[in-house]
Motif scaffolding. Structure first.
Motif, short mmCIF file in Angstrom:
data_model
loop_
_atom_site.label_atom_id
_atom_site.label_comp_id
_atom_site.label_asym_id
_atom_site.label_seq_id
_atom_site.Cartn_x
_atom_site.Cartn_y
_atom_site.Cartn_z
N UNK A 142 0.83 -1.21 0.00
CA UNK A 142 0.00 0.00 0.00
C UNK A 142 0.86 1.26 0.00
N UNK A 143 1.87 1.28 0.86
CA UNK A 143 2.72 2.46 0.97
C UNK A 143 3.52 2.71 -0.31
N UNK A 144 3.85 1.64 -1.02
CA UNK A 144 4.64 1.78 -2.25
C UNK A 144 3.91 2.61 -3.30
N UNK A 145 2.59 2.65 -3.22
CA UNK A 145 1.79 3.38 -4.20
C UNK A 145 1.42 4.79 -3.73
N UNK A 146 1.97 5.20 -2.58
CA UNK A 146 1.62 6.49 -2.01
C UNK A 146 2.87 7.30 -1.71
N UNK A 147 2.88 8.54 -2.15
CA UNK A 147 4.02 9.40 -1.83
C UNK A 147 4.05 9.70 -0.34
N UNK A 148 2.86 9.93 0.22
CA UNK A 148 2.71 10.16 1.66
C UNK A 148 1.65 9.21 2.19
#
Length: 224
Positions: free
Chosen positions: A152-158
């Protein structure tokens, strides 16, 4: 690479929160603990809340009972019972912005989060509403949530990630998550991504209609 904000809901608990605080201290990470009022009634849990505050973490309000999302509650006194009572218990450990996270009933963001009355209560009380954009469902998958959260985090800048410091066994994998995130170049911050904060100190910063239930009204002339 992502900037990850870690938050912990549903604590504090004597069995888990001290471990979480130790791991965060080891990696010099500051987070936010969204506490339950029913937990901090206990003096030992209140002490853990104050320890977290003293170690640089922020303390937020996550309702008192964590049983019914405010947008689904039919109790007239729900705002005082769930928000106000918990804020009073948090007391001087509270963040100056009066952080509040609504109960999502499984981590889903939708109109069940707040009632119109709850939204008005937050505005009048000068609360800051904090949502999320990453929820690994660690309570359901104590050993597999790390992969889910990293994806999930890999697809979000923040990324604003929700974890839970209570007894599911999931937090024994917290250090593994942190190490893997750091190894791939992610960093950790305490600040919330602006997109996850629709209300700041009682002022709506972002549109909130999608988080507030619409009261059902009888249609005029409908006698069926």
């Amino acid at each position: 690479m992502s900037q990850i904000t870690l938050t912990f809901d549903n604590g504090p608990t004597e069995a888990v929160t001290p471990w979480v605080l130790d791991v965060l201290a080891k990696y010099d990470i500051r987070s936010t603990f969204f506490v339950l009022g029913k937990n901090i009634v206990e003096p030992s849990n209140r002490a853990l809340m104050h320890r977290a505050r003293e170690e640089g973490h922020w303390i937020g309000n996550h309702t008192f009972t964590h049983e019914v999302p405010l947008g689904k509650s039919t109790v007239e006194s729900a705002c005082d019972d769930e928000i106000g009572r918990t804020q009073s218990l948090i007391g001087d450990a509270a963040h100056p912005d009066k952080l509040f996270r609504p109960f999502g009933g499984g981590g889903v963001v939708g109109p069940h989060l707040l009632s119109p009355a709850a939204c008005t209560y937050l505005e009048t009380g000068g609360y800051t509403c904090v949502l999320w954009n990453s929820i690994s469902r660690d309570w359901e998958d104590p050993d597999g949530w790390v992969d889910t959260a990293l994806q999930q985090c890999a697809h979000l800048e923040n990324a604003l990630t929700v974890l839970h410091d209570y007894e599911t066994g999931a937090m024994r994998n917290l250090e593994r998550f942190i190490v893997r995130a750091l190894e791939r170049g992610d960093s950790f911050q305490q600040a919330f991504p602006p997109a996850c904060v629709p209300m700041h100190r009682g002022v709506r910063i972002l549109p909130m209609d999608s988080f507030i239930c619409t009261p059902v009204r009888a249609i005029e002339g409908d006698h069926q």
